[in-house]
Design an enzyme around this catalytic site. Structure first.
Site, PDB file in Angstrom:
ATOM      1  N   LYS A  69      -4.683   4.898   9.254  1.00  0.00           N
ATOM      2  CA  LYS A  69      -5.646   5.416   8.564  1.00  0.00           C
ATOM      3  C   LYS A  69      -6.639   6.219   9.151  1.00  0.00           C
ATOM      4  CE  LYS A  69      -8.242   3.220   4.725  1.00  0.00           C
ATOM      5  NZ  LYS A  69      -9.043   2.145   4.056  1.00  0.00           N
ATOM      6  N   ARG A  72       0.849  -0.990   0.009  1.00  0.00           N
ATOM      7  CA  ARG A  72      -0.141  -0.020  -0.037  1.00  0.00           C
ATOM      8  C   ARG A  72       0.924   1.232   0.017  1.00  0.00           C
ATOM      9  NH1 ARG A  72      -4.595   0.380   4.396  1.00  0.00           N
ATOM     10  NH2 ARG A  72      -2.965   0.814   5.532  1.00  0.00           N
ATOM     11  N   SER A 125     -12.246  -4.216   0.261  1.00  0.00           N
ATOM     12  CA  SER A 125     -12.747  -3.740   1.783  1.00  0.00           C
ATOM     13  C   SER A 125     -14.263  -3.720   1.903  1.00  0.00           C
ATOM     14  CB  SER A 125     -11.949  -2.429   1.627  1.00  0.00           C
ATOM     15  OG  SER A 125     -10.452  -2.509   1.598  1.00  0.00           O
TER      16      SER A 125
END
Length: 531
Positions: free
Chosen positions: A141, A43, A112
């Site tokens: 996040k 990521r 997700s």
């Protein structure tokens, strides 16, 4: 790589910005793989394309050496360029259908999901796996959607029954809460997570190999280990009345020898009564609510009782921390959601507590347990049950035990105890118990006391402490039965004493009878069925 062969157990999502000072990203990644990471997702939300490509290419080479699949977050072009095994896409990224057309055959596509609707769409679109979360608050996040919570994941997993879609949970998972996450997310149909996804739990470590190995061990033991609540010594033939009575006899004899310390965060109205009952059984009570001392108390107690009868802010803060620390030490937690159906605040508190830690036993009357699951079948009136009970109490307690992954104790004129597989029906007790304040709270003290003894005996037998895949060792099903049975049989003896004239004189006599109760007296009086 065939998708059916993929092990999602320990799924690492990278985050270079979280690396400890001086720690090289590629070195950290390789050490993580050596420790037991089974899937890697790259990521890179802020990297330019060229930098992302370089990182992904080098990561792919390392993962290939360990035969671990590499996935790319969002960027299908990067996945194609480095020959990654697939991609992970969010709700605002490219649709699964288009990603499937662009990627090679047999590529892995994960999605997700934060809600039931998003999960249903992922199933319809043909995702290979889903990442459900966030389970807990996380610093890696910024969350724009509500937390799913541990128990929320379990309700979502039910939708995957009958499909080949795999599931991992993500969001704030670490070494301290991974076991709670694994146990708490199992659906009432038995659908468990295929793995857990972590970021900072590994990436921020100066020793990612050990961090990964510790997580992998817990996951491995959970998957192969015995049920959360079934005892280690129970035969494969299951429970019988005789085996249960024999075990209760052992617990009654052992409690006065072991004298376990029982930490109780309980109703202020009945603190003294509950403490006296605990002492009469042969255990030692400590009544403490301050959050700052919960870590130390968890080290020395044999079990924890959390009773929400008096919900002050300090007590609530203490409950949150106490259960968390006791879970970490794999000791029993008995939870009494007193009056949960009375207010929305109590419902929220119970949800928060059960998302924070795993209960070993949940005890309540019909109104309380109905409110716990959002059922309208039984109404509550404050802390009491209004009207009739459940039409099928056996089915109810079995279903709730599977959903909550713990022992369920339904109290009333007849008591029902279940581990999700077996149900014990008890018909001991006396009407005076319903005419005094705190009899239900005191029952919780009894259950916690015998849970502590069962856990201590199991640990002594194994001589190695609790194994990583269990929150508690020992037979909590039998311990819960023992707590109810001992209390109710003592009530029967107390009620017929010559010095007992009514409810006012009954409770002191009950404490006396608990102190003098022998296994032989219990065996003579026991009224139990096993179904």
């Amino acid at each position: 790589m065939l998708q059916t062969s993929i092990d999602y157990s320990l799924y690492l999502v990278t985050g270079r910005e979280l690396l400890p000072q001086g720690k090289d990203y590629l070195q950290s990644l390789e050490e993580s793989l050596e420790g037991g990471v089974t899937v890697v997702q790259i990521r890179e939300k802020k990297a330019e394309t060229a930098e992302f490509l370089d990182i992904a290419s080098k990561s792919k080479d390392i993962c290939a050496r360990y035969n671990v699949p590499l996935l790319i977050n969002d960027r299908i072009d990067i996945a194609l360029a480095v020959g990654a095994d697939g991609v992970h896409i969010g709700q605002t990224d490219m649709p699964v259908s288009i990603a499937r057309k662009l990627l090679p055959k047999d590529s892995i596509i994960g999605v997700s999901c934060n809600t039931i609707e998003e999960l249903e769409m992922a199933i319809k679109d043909g995702a290979d796996y889903v990442g459900i979360g966030a389970v807990y608050a996380t610093q890696t996040k910024d969350l724009v959607k509500p937390l799913v919570g541990v128990r929320g994941v379990g309700s979502m997993l039910r939708l995957l029954d009958g499909t080949s879609i795999k599931a991992v949970a993500i969001g704030g998972i670490n070494l301290k809460n991974v076991l709670r996450t694994l146990h708490g997310t199992v659906s009432e149909t038995g659908h468990a997570l295929d793995g857990i996804a972590v970021v900072s739990a590994i990436v921020t470590s100066i020793n990612p190999r050990q961090a990964a190995a510790d997580l992998a061990e817990i996951i491995r033991e959970f998957k192969k280990g015995p049920s959360l609540t079934r005892g280690l010594s129970i035969s494969t033939n299951g429970y019988t009345v005789d085996t249960i009575i024999n075990s209760i006899t052992t617990l009654m004899k052992s409690i006065r020898i072991l004298n376990p310390l029982i930490h109780q965060i309980t109703n202020n109205v009945v603190t003294t009564q509950s403490a006296n009952v605990t002492i009469a059984l042969g255990a030692s009570p400590i009544m403490a609510t301050t959050a700052d001392e919960m870590s130390d108390l968890a080290e020395i107690c044999g079990a924890l009782l959390v009773n929400i009868g008096t919900l002050t802010p300090p007590a609530y803060a203490g409950m949150l921390k106490a259960g968390f620390h006791v879970n970490a030490l794999k000791k029993p937690v008995v939870f009494d959601p007193v009056g949960v159906g009375a207010t929305e605040f109590r419902k929220k508190v119970v949800k928060d507590l059960l998302d924070k830690w795993q209960a070993t036993v949940i005890k309540g009357n019909a109104g309380e347990l109905a409110a716990l699951v959002g059922s309208n079948e039984v109404a509550s009136k404050g802390v009491d049950t209004a009207g009739e009970g459940f039409k099928d109490p056996v089915l109810f307690v079995k279903t709730l035990a599977r959903r909550e992954r713990c022992i369920i104790v339904l109290t009333g004129k007849t008591d029902y105890i279940s581990d999700g597989h077996t149900c014990a029906i008890l018909n001991n007790g006396h009407q005076f118990l319903g005419e005094i304040t705190g009899s239900g709270c005191a029952t919780g003290s009894c259950i916690a006391s015998y849970c502590a003894v069962a856990s201590l005996l199991a640990r002594a037998d194994r001589k190695m402490g609790a194994i990583p895949g269990q929150l508690v060792e020992g037979d909590m099903f039998v311990a819960a039965i023992a707590g109810l049975l001992v209390f109710n049989v003592a009530a029967e003896f107390a009620a017929v004493r010559g010095d007992v004239k009514g409810p006012g004189t009954f409770f002191p006599a009950l404490v006396d009878e608990l102190a003098s109760l022998t296994p032989e007296k219990v065996v003579r009086r026991v009224k139990i069925q096993i179904v």
